[in-house]
Design a protein around this motif. Structure first.
Motif, PDB file in Angstrom:
ATOM      1  N   PRO A 113       0.909  -1.167  -0.112  1.00 47.98           N
ATOM      2  CA  PRO A 113      -0.009   0.104  -0.004  1.00 47.98           C
ATOM      3  C   PRO A 113       1.008   1.281   0.073  1.00 47.98           C
ATOM      4  O   PRO A 113       0.567   2.241  -0.627  1.00 47.98           O
ATOM      5  N   GLN A 114       1.877   1.187   0.903  1.00 46.15           N
ATOM      6  CA  GLN A 114       2.682   2.397   0.893  1.00 46.15           C
ATOM      7  C   GLN A 114       3.225   2.762  -0.584  1.00 46.15           C
ATOM      8  O   GLN A 114       3.405   3.919  -0.962  1.00 46.15           O
ATOM      9  N   MET A 115       3.822   1.837  -1.237  1.00 47.32           N
ATOM     10  CA  MET A 115       4.167   1.913  -2.731  1.00 47.32           C
ATOM     11  C   MET A 115       3.243   2.567  -3.672  1.00 47.32           C
ATOM     12  O   MET A 115       3.577   3.130  -4.484  1.00 47.32           O
ATOM     13  N   LEU A 116       1.997   1.910  -3.490  1.00 44.38           N
ATOM     14  CA  LEU A 116       1.095   2.478  -4.416  1.00 44.38           C
ATOM     15  C   LEU A 116       0.618   3.834  -4.297  1.00 44.38           C
ATOM     16  O   LEU A 116       0.334   4.428  -4.928  1.00 44.38           O
ATOM     17  N   TYR A 117       0.704   4.248  -2.806  1.00 43.91           N
ATOM     18  CA  TYR A 117       0.381   5.516  -2.478  1.00 43.91           C
ATOM     19  C   TYR A 117       1.458   6.423  -2.962  1.00 43.91           C
ATOM     20  O   TYR A 117       1.171   7.603  -3.597  1.00 43.91           O
ATOM     21  N   SER A 118       2.722   6.125  -2.588  1.00 45.39           N
ATOM     22  CA  SER A 118       3.732   7.121  -3.145  1.00 45.39           C
ATOM     23  C   SER A 118       3.727   6.944  -4.683  1.00 45.39           C
ATOM     24  O   SER A 118       4.024   8.269  -5.237  1.00 45.39           O
ATOM     25  N   LEU A 119       3.452   5.904  -5.539  1.00 42.69           N
ATOM     26  CA  LEU A 119       3.352   6.146  -6.790  1.00 42.69           C
ATOM     27  C   LEU A 119       2.033   7.014  -7.419  1.00 42.69           C
ATOM     28  O   LEU A 119       2.320   7.847  -8.281  1.00 42.69           O
ATOM     29  N   GLY A 120       1.149   6.771  -6.709  1.00 44.64           N
ATOM     30  CA  GLY A 120      -0.122   7.825  -6.825  1.00 44.64           C
ATOM     31  C   GLY A 120       0.415   9.318  -6.632  1.00 44.64           C
ATOM     32  O   GLY A 120       0.159  10.106  -7.674  1.00 44.64           O
ATOM     33  N   LEU A 121       1.104   9.726  -5.605  1.00 45.43           N
ATOM     34  CA  LEU A 121       1.468  11.066  -5.478  1.00 45.43           C
ATOM     35  C   LEU A 121       2.541  11.533  -6.661  1.00 45.43           C
ATOM     36  O   LEU A 121       2.303  12.455  -6.970  1.00 45.43           O
ATOM     37  N   ARG A 122       3.309  10.461  -7.160  1.00 47.26           N
ATOM     38  CA  ARG A 122       4.195  10.858  -8.158  1.00 47.26           C
ATOM     39  C   ARG A 122       3.429  11.133  -9.280  1.00 47.26           C
ATOM     40  O   ARG A 122       3.844  11.977 -10.002  1.00 47.26           O
ATOM     41  N   MET A 123       2.520  10.321  -9.455  1.00 51.26           N
ATOM     42  CA  MET A 123       1.613  10.789 -10.760  1.00 51.26           C
ATOM     43  C   MET A 123       0.711  11.775 -10.520  1.00 51.26           C
ATOM     44  O   MET A 123       0.077  12.430 -11.662  1.00 51.26           O
ATOM     45  N   LEU A 124       0.911  12.721  -9.527  1.00 49.32           N
ATOM     46  CA  LEU A 124       0.282  13.964  -9.466  1.00 49.32           C
ATOM     47  C   LEU A 124       1.210  15.094 -10.001  1.00 49.32           C
ATOM     48  O   LEU A 124       0.877  16.245 -10.469  1.00 49.32           O
ATOM     49  N   SER A 125       2.601  14.668 -10.014  1.00 47.84           N
ATOM     50  CA  SER A 125       3.464  15.795 -10.737  1.00 47.84           C
ATOM     51  C   SER A 125       3.281  16.264 -12.032  1.00 47.84           C
ATOM     52  O   SER A 125       3.202  17.590 -12.091  1.00 47.84           O
ATOM     53  N   PRO A 126       2.831  15.614 -13.118  1.00 46.00           N
ATOM     54  CA  PRO A 126       2.523  16.205 -14.223  1.00 46.00           C
ATOM     55  C   PRO A 126       1.344  17.379 -13.995  1.00 46.00           C
ATOM     56  O   PRO A 126       1.291  18.363 -14.559  1.00 46.00           O
ATOM     57  N   ILE A 127       0.440  17.104 -13.344  1.00 41.29           N
ATOM     58  CA  ILE A 127      -0.680  17.960 -13.278  1.00 41.29           C
ATOM     59  C   ILE A 127      -0.128  19.149 -12.418  1.00 41.29           C
ATOM     60  O   ILE A 127      -0.457  20.442 -12.752  1.00 41.29           O
ATOM     61  N   ALA A 128       0.805  18.902 -11.474  1.00 42.33           N
ATOM     62  CA  ALA A 128       1.520  20.327 -10.804  1.00 42.33           C
ATOM     63  C   ALA A 128       2.209  21.299 -11.816  1.00 42.33           C
ATOM     64  O   ALA A 128       2.039  22.249 -11.741  1.00 42.33           O
ATOM     65  N   GLU A 129       2.957  20.374 -12.720  1.00 40.57           N
ATOM     66  CA  GLU A 129       3.632  21.228 -13.764  1.00 40.57           C
ATOM     67  C   GLU A 129       2.723  21.697 -14.336  1.00 40.57           C
ATOM     68  O   GLU A 129       2.836  22.997 -15.061  1.00 40.57           O
ATOM     69  N   GLU A 130       1.478  21.358 -15.026  1.00 41.68           N
ATOM     70  CA  GLU A 130       0.415  22.009 -16.179  1.00 41.68           C
ATOM     71  C   GLU A 130      -0.098  23.018 -15.336  1.00 41.68           C
ATOM     72  O   GLU A 130      -0.192  23.966 -16.095  1.00 41.68           O
ATOM     73  N   LEU A 131      -0.575  22.637 -14.162  1.00 40.08           N
ATOM     74  CA  LEU A 131      -1.482  23.907 -13.592  1.00 40.08           C
ATOM     75  C   LEU A 131      -0.592  24.967 -12.733  1.00 40.08           C
ATOM     76  O   LEU A 131      -1.031  26.355 -12.965  1.00 40.08           O
ATOM     77  N   GLY A 132       0.672  24.382 -12.250  1.00 42.10           N
ATOM     78  CA  GLY A 132       1.461  25.708 -11.567  1.00 42.10           C
ATOM     79  C   GLY A 132       1.298  25.561 -10.300  1.00 42.10           C
ATOM     80  O   GLY A 132      -0.057  25.619  -9.783  1.00 42.10           O
ATOM     81  N   VAL A 133       2.363  25.619  -9.298  1.00 42.09           N
ATOM     82  CA  VAL A 133       2.089  25.408  -8.021  1.00 42.09           C
ATOM     83  C   VAL A 133       3.195  26.568  -7.297  1.00 42.09           C
ATOM     84  O   VAL A 133       4.241  26.707  -7.660  1.00 42.09           O
ATOM     85  N   GLU A 134       2.439  27.607  -6.752  1.00 38.26           N
ATOM     86  CA  GLU A 134       3.184  28.430  -6.213  1.00 38.26           C
ATOM     87  C   GLU A 134       3.113  28.549  -4.537  1.00 38.26           C
ATOM     88  O   GLU A 134       2.028  28.464  -4.051  1.00 38.26           O
ATOM     89  N   VAL A 135       4.269  28.485  -3.774  1.00 39.60           N
ATOM     90  CA  VAL A 135       4.274  28.337  -2.411  1.00 39.60           C
ATOM     91  C   VAL A 135       4.754  29.712  -1.721  1.00 39.60           C
ATOM     92  O   VAL A 135       5.709  30.368  -2.262  1.00 39.60           O
TER      93      VAL A 135
END
Length: 320
Positions: free
Chosen positions: A265-287
């Motif tokens: 489960p941790q591996m799947l969870y971590s890979l799921g988070l990783r697959m959010l990265s292209p969306i972050a790049e597309e939308l833009g994230v400012e902190v």
């Protein structure tokens, strides 16, 4: 998905995944924002309210405040907000949905809906959303485990020098390759390193025991990007890899539905988070700088540029 939930329960206790709340506001306003994700704003007020809840309900947070270390709690809270915004987009695009029984099973693993908030450090009003997002991230990871693959040309950096630590050596090599990717092999050989020319998928790497690499920035980097990362945070090795190709198949994991045995489960969870990265790049994230900087290589908030887990450098050309 019961097998997923049973082994995932210990992970949830990590404070790094404290809250998954929706951003608020009608449009991005930097002055009052903790972060901006695309057109969504996560307000400073909201993050402070979350941190105040932690201070009143988690001894660890109170202790951190006494030791002037509350910043890490604030970053973890804000990271969870950002992940939630990105996951909303991913779930809609991928058609993900969380089964009620899977959400309930997570809640029961924390002691039930009444005990769960105190057990995992989440306000009661958000506990079901938190459990739901865990299920969705695991489903997202399961969907991509044997669906995404990358072709790379690269090398390992394996030792500090008196003049330059490994991280700086790796970054310098990455920038040199990015400046002239057509000479990647030649540049690597000039450094006296063997050239790595491989095709990787998360499922294959998990089978080989390369767990961190299987959920690394390699699999979210676009073709024509140089990824500078540590394949294993416990080992003194850096990987510099020019991604020459990235393929995302049309299936949903293995064609026969079989699950890679080591994909816990941790591996799947971590890979799921990783697959959010292209969306972050597309939308833009400012902190907001008070919390640190957005780290694309870690899909996370880092305290500063020096604390990022790596770097993704756009290359001038995708040909190795």
């Amino acid at each position: 998905m019961g097998w997923i939930i049973r082994r995932f329960a210990p992970i949830i206790v990590l404070v790094s995944s404290v809250l998954l709340l929706a951003g608020c506001g009608n449009g991005p306003t930097k002055a009052s924002s903790a972060a901006i994700v695309g057109d969504e704003t996560i307000s400073l007020e909201q993050v402070q309210q979350d941190v105040n809840w932690l201070l009143h309900n988690m001894p660890e947070a109170r202790q951190a405040e006494e030791q002037d270390g509350l910043g890490q709690f604030s970053r973890h809270v804000l990271r969870a907000h950002i992940h939630h915004e990105l996951l909303d987009v991913a779930a809609e695009r991928e058609g993900l949905s969380a089964e009620r029984e899977d959400v309930d099973e997570i809640l029961e693993s924390w002691g039930g809906v009444d005990e769960a908030p105190a057990a995992v450090g989440i306000p009661p009003e958000y506990i079901e959303r938190f459990a739901t997002d865990i299920v969705l991230l695991q489903e997202l990871g399961e969907r991509y485990i044997d669906r995404v693959s990358v072709d790379i040309v690269g090398a390992e950096v394996t030792g500090d020098t008196p003049e330059e630590p490994m991280r700086e050596q790796a970054m310098a090599l990455g920038r040199e390759i990015a400046d002239d990717p057509g000479r990647a092999n030649e540049i690597i050989e000039a450094e006296g390193q063997p050239v790595i020319d491989e095709t990787f998928s998360p499922g294959d790497l998990i089978e080989q025991g390369a767990m961190e690499l299987a959920t690394s920035a390699l699999f979210s980097a676009e073709s024509g990007t140089v990824a500078v990362i540590q394949p294993n945070s416990q080992q003194p090795v850096w990987l510099v890899a020019l991604v020459t190709g990235r393929d995302v198949g049309g299936g949903e994991g293995d064609a026969d539905g079989a699950q890679t045995p080591q994909a816990d489960p941790q591996m799947l969870y971590s890979l799921g988070l990783r697959m959010l990265s292209p969306i972050a790049e597309e939308l833009g994230v400012e902190v907001n700088p008070r919390y640190g900087v957005w780290d694309p290589a870690g899909v996370d908030i880092a305290e500063s540029e020096d604390h990022t887990v790596g770097e993704l450098i756009p290359a001038r050309d995708v040909e190795p």
